[in-house]
Design an enzyme around this catalytic site. Structure first.
Site, mmCIF file in Angstrom:
data_model
loop_
_atom_site.group_PDB
_atom_site.id
_atom_site.type_symbol
_atom_site.label_atom_id
_atom_site.label_comp_id
_atom_site.label_asym_id
_atom_site.label_seq_id
_atom_site.Cartn_x
_atom_site.Cartn_y
_atom_site.Cartn_z
ATOM 1 N N HIS A 1 0.851 -1.180 0.000
ATOM 2 C CA HIS A 1 0.000 0.000 0.000
ATOM 3 C C HIS A 1 0.894 1.240 0.000
ATOM 4 O O HIS A 1 1.659 1.454 0.937
ATOM 5 C CB HIS A 1 -0.906 -0.007 1.230
ATOM 6 C CG HIS A 1 -1.952 1.055 1.217
ATOM 7 N ND1 HIS A 1 -3.007 1.042 0.340
ATOM 8 C CD2 HIS A 1 -2.106 2.174 1.964
ATOM 9 C CE1 HIS A 1 -3.777 2.087 0.553
ATOM 10 N NE2 HIS A 1 -3.233 2.798 1.536
ATOM 11 N N ASP B 1 0.497 5.096 -0.111
ATOM 12 C CA ASP B 1 -0.357 6.270 -0.103
ATOM 13 C C ASP B 1 0.225 7.322 -1.042
ATOM 14 O O ASP B 1 1.389 7.713 -0.905
ATOM 15 C CB ASP B 1 -0.471 6.838 1.304
ATOM 16 C CG ASP B 1 -1.429 6.037 2.177
ATOM 17 O OD1 ASP B 1 -2.452 5.572 1.649
ATOM 18 O OD2 ASP B 1 -1.153 5.879 3.376
ATOM 19 N N ASP C 1 -8.137 1.076 1.872
ATOM 20 C CA ASP C 1 -7.932 2.092 2.909
ATOM 21 C C ASP C 1 -8.608 3.394 2.521
ATOM 22 O O ASP C 1 -7.943 4.342 2.096
ATOM 23 C CB ASP C 1 -6.429 2.319 3.128
ATOM 24 C CG ASP C 1 -6.156 3.324 4.224
ATOM 25 O OD1 ASP C 1 -6.998 3.466 5.123
ATOM 26 O OD2 ASP C 1 -5.095 3.961 4.193
ATOM 27 N N HIS D 1 -7.186 9.264 -1.138
ATOM 28 C CA HIS D 1 -7.912 9.156 0.131
ATOM 29 C C HIS D 1 -7.176 9.714 1.348
ATOM 30 O O HIS D 1 -7.671 9.543 2.480
ATOM 31 C CB HIS D 1 -8.338 7.705 0.384
ATOM 32 C CG HIS D 1 -7.209 6.739 0.580
ATOM 33 N ND1 HIS D 1 -6.855 5.827 -0.386
ATOM 34 C CD2 HIS D 1 -6.373 6.526 1.619
ATOM 35 C CE1 HIS D 1 -5.853 5.095 0.066
ATOM 36 N NE2 HIS D 1 -5.536 5.505 1.278
#
Length: 874
Positions: free
Chosen positions: A261, A263, A373, A576
């Site tokens: 993941h 971000d 997420d 997000h």
């Protein structure tokens, strides 16, 4: 017996951590270091390799926050290491052991080719499986001095921006050496670790626990602590039997997939994410070469696009492992966006842009939404995904809900139009699994669909700041692929998992409506300027496309590439942790700069489109309904009341208002009236009455006022940027003192009450307006905000008996309760809406629209509490 078991556990743990793990490397020699500090922002490798490097040594400090340093590493493999496996070990000064939120590095060859990333759990470069001895070693290492933002948990920090971060170095270089890697000790480490973790998870009454314990005891009895390398093979032989026993037929099956993941921005700026992709993806390529059975899934077309642009060697490697079946493209979207705030059109563009990139650049068709997420998910998602031809949806975040446990892990999710998509929440409760025993058994215990389903998915690999899977995880997976007493962990393509799960669970339950996260409700509101920028950009893009389509019909060339680029920029800002306002200050500053540039370009583009379509001197209406409204000049002064058709054009011909506005003073009050609605404003600038004249109905409750701004304390229990906790509602100040209350009349077209207020170190101007031929009351706030840990809301109490409210979402609306009969309803004390909310009783309703607000609190008035129906203002 319990005491004996505890003593055995202590012995195993100590020998593993203090003897076996350190013995994985049996001999070490230092390498030479030189360093070059990049003057400002990162530079390409070609520029860095040509720089002048100064002497540097292990133990030296380096790196003010957010700076970049390059290190030249040189040495030679000792001749007496011939036949041995040799690795380069680097530790630039890691703080803690979680990757992604501290120093990171990318190793390059002397020719500038990316080799692999370096992070606290992956600090080696394999040089040779079998050294000849005497080989030269020469690399360049790009090191990022990213600060540990979470060192003091989630509280404001000066390290959130280059402008405020301290100047002193924050890292000390710890390790730069060549080392002999011992494969047999490495194997022993994971034989022992996996069995030890299994033993701890099994009940004391379980025979398998005791079999494992006795085998580990025998292995440790064989192992000579003063000769780990020499006795590792003998110790492993004692564990072959217990490791070879297969899992039971009824064991839960975990479908494992490597994952990282990353971000797109969070505790680092976008510029750093561009480098994180190269570090993580180069690690994955190295792991894929070492483990042929390894599989890795990555989403976010934007991140692939950055790699293609900046790291062609990594890009070519990705394409090769995709062709080999080891790299799996998932997600179908441009980024992993917020699941609530983007408009319907933006959510469609996330998918069309993502799927187009994956198809055109990588030859891949994706089949699902991979969004582990985000902070809740709109009820429009199923129909958008199904219309895109997608088959499945994955998230993990709903497991974070504070109040109610979601009742399923595998289910059909039904959207507002009845569309359904097969959905899974991994019960392992993380998208950053390390495949350790505690996590695997937690997944089995948590799985809520036992008895009907037997499989769940586990994404493994370090994430948030990237890092990805490491070889330790693959070693664990190989041992628990089928191991008695453990759930089975099998590497599998997510498409295969979803197909098998759906085939197995033919009567999976159905969840209807939004997936509301009972946490992080503040993301509907945090950083209001970002929300406004998003809304304005979405609106301007729609207008630009509309009017360029009209211009194209007149023969103009449609600016496809420019609008496509602008869309991609807006989609990027919907990530997000950007649009929700949950990133560091640097991200917010860049967000506002990017929106300002994009909106200026869109305004120019719209003007050019109107000129090309011959509409410059006309009044244009981009709304999908006909309008009679005020045309304003650049200063906001009314020019005329005009009528325009839906999606149409009209001449600037004034219309005589059928309901002109009047304004008069009634003692200390001001009354605005247009024959449709009458508004009374008192001397404090507060609305004491709104009368719907067509229905002869008073809308403001007796003794109450509307458009009352209330200043709340804003100190949640945790997660300052993310959370609004229920207790905030009970401590607030009414802003009912006015510096000035003025009446402004624009003929019979508009009348306004302009109110200025001061509070704390802030100042605001409220405007209450009534327009000709318009049954709406217009409220506006111009705010100079300088408060800390405060929350400003606009209170709009209405006389309407509504058990539910309706709120606009993408391509429709959802209905939510205004009461709190159940814990599920009570948890929704803060909700999301797009442009409007509506409350109604039989035969009558009231709507509140907004131009850039998402967070709302819409509840009935419980006994003993004040009535509320308050969209958030700032």
């Amino acid at each position: 017996m319990h005491q004996n078991l505890t003593l055995v556990e202590e012995r195993i743990h100590r020998v593993l951590t203090e003897r076996i793990v350190p013995a994985v490397y049996s001999a070490r020699v230092p390498v030479a270091l030189k360093a070059w500090m990049v003057p400002d922002e990162p530079v390409p490798a070609s520029e860095a390799l040509a720089a002048d490097y100064a002497p540097f040594a292990v133990g030296d400090s380096w790196g003010r926050a957010w700076s970049t340093w390059w290190f030249e590493v040189s040495g030679e493999i000792p001749t007496d290491w011939a036949g041995r496996t040799v690795e380069l070990l680097l530790d630039p000064g890691f703080q803690g052991d979680w990757p992604g939120n501290q120093a990171e590095a990318l190793v390059h060859t002397a020719d500038g080719v990316q080799v692999k990333g370096i992070h606290p759990r992956n600090h080696y470069v394999r040089l040779t499986d079998e050294a000849a001895g005497g080989e030269p070693v020469h690399f360049f290492v790009e090191a990022a001095a990213n600060p540990d933002i979470l060192v003091n948990d989630f509280i404001p920090t000066k390290f959130g921006s280059k402008k405020t971060a301290p100047e002193k170095p924050i890292y000390t270089f710890r390790t730069a050496e060549l080392a002999v890697f011992e494969p047999e000790v490495w194997g022993l480490q994971f034989d022992v670790e996996v069995l030890y973790q299994l033993m701890k998870e099994l009940p004391e009454t379980e025979p398998r626990r005791h079999e494992v314990m006795r085998a580990l005891e025998r292995a440790l009895n064989v192992l000579r602590l003063d000769d780990i390398v020499g006795t590792a093979a003998s110790a492993r032989a004692e564990l072959v039997d217990v490791l070879s026993r297969p899992a039971s037929a009824s064991a839960h099956r975990l479908s494992g997939i490597g994952h990282a993941h990353i971000d797109t921005a969070w505790l680092w700026p976008i510029r750093e994410t561009k480098r994180k992709t190269a570090r993580t993806f180069s690690n994955v390529l190295a792991l894929a070469e070492q483990y042929p059975d390894f599989r890795f899934a990555a989403s976010s077309a934007q991140q692939y696009a950055w790699v293609k642009e900046r790291y062609p060697h990594v890009w070519e490697g990705i394409k090769a492992v995709i062709a080999a079946g080891q790299w799996i493209v998932v997600g179908s979207q441009w980024v992993e966006p917020d699941g609530n705030l983007p408009s319907g059109e933006a959510m469609v563009r996330q998918i069309t842009q993502g799927m187009r990139f994956f198809r055109d650049e990588l030859g891949v068709e994706t089949h699902g939404i991979w969004l582990p997420d985000s902070f809740g998910y709109t009820a429009a998602f199923p129909q958008i995904a199904k219309l895109a031809g997608l088959d499945w949806f994955l998230t993990q975040k709903i497991s974070w809900s504070q109040t109610n446990k979601f009742p399923h892990h595998t289910f059909w999710w039904e959207g507002i139009d009845g569309s359904r998509i097969f959905t899974h929440f991994p019960p392992i409760d993380t998208y950053n699994s390390t495949l350790e025993g505690e996590e695997l058994h937690h997944a089995v215990r948590q799985f809520r669909d036992k008895g009907k389903a037997t499989t769940s998915l586990v994404p493994f690999g370090y994430g948030d700041g990237g890092g990805g899977p490491i070889r330790e995880m693959m070693e664990r997976q190989r041992r628990v692929e089928s191991l008695e007493g453990s759930p089975r962990v099998e590497i599998e393509h997510p498409d295969e998992f979803f197909a098998a799960a759906q085939a197995e669970y033919t009567d999976a339950p159905v969840w209807v409506g939004e997936l509301y996260l009972e946490l992080h409700r503040g993301t509907f509101t945090s950083h209001a300027r970002e929300k406004r920028g998003n809304r304005e950009a979405e609106n301007r893009l729609r207008e630009a496309e509309l009017w360029w389509t009209a211009a194209a019909l007149k023969g103009a060339e449609y600016p496809y590439e420019a609008l496509d680029r602008l869309w991609q920029g807006v989609l990027l800002q919907q990530f997000h942790d950007i649009l929700p306002g949950s990133s560091i200050q640097w991200v917010h500053e860049q967000n506002e700069e990017d929106y300002a540039i994009a909106l200026a370009e869109l305004e120019r583009s719209i003007a050019e489109a109107l000129a090309a379509a011959g509409l410059s001197a006309a009044v244009v209406n981009s709304a999908d309904h006909a309008r009679r409204s005020l045309a304003l000049d650049a200063d906001g002064t009314p020019l005329a009341l005009v009528e325009t058709p839906a999606l149409g054009v009209a001449s600037l011909v004034p219309v005589t208002p059928a309901h002109p506005v009047t304004a008069e003073r009634d003692g200390d009050a001001i009354v605005l009236d247009n024959g449709l609605v009458r508004v009374t404003v008192d001397a404090r600038g507060l609305v004491t009455s709104i009368v719907d004249l067509a229905e002869n109905r008073e809308l403001v409750p007796a003794g109450r006022v509307a458009n009352l701004l209330q200043l709340h304390q804003d100190l949640p229990n945790a997660w300052d940027a993310w959370d609004i906790d229920a207790h905030y509602r009970y401590t607030y100040d009414d802003l009912d003192a006015a510096d000035a209350v003025e009446l402004v009349v624009d003929g019979d077209l508009r009348a306004r009450v302009v109110v200025t207020r001061s509070f704390g170190t802030s100042r605001l101007t409220q405007t209450i307006a009534v327009n000709a031929d318009d049954a709406r009351v217009h409220f506006a706030v111009d705010l100079d905000w300088n408060e800390r840990e405060k929350l400003l809301k606009a209170s709009l109490p209405f006389v309407v008996h509504a058990h539910h409210h309706s709120a606009e979402i993408q391509y429709g609306h959802v209905r939510r309760a205004t009461h709190t009969n159940t814990s599920w309803e009570d948890a929704k004390f803060e909700v999301m809406a797009h442009r409007w909310v509506h409350v109604e009783e039989p035969g009558y309703g009231i709507g509140v629209t907004n131009d850039a607000t998402y967070g709302h609190d819409i509840t009935s008035a419980p006994s003993g509490r004040r009535e509320r129906s308050r969209p958030r203002c700032a």
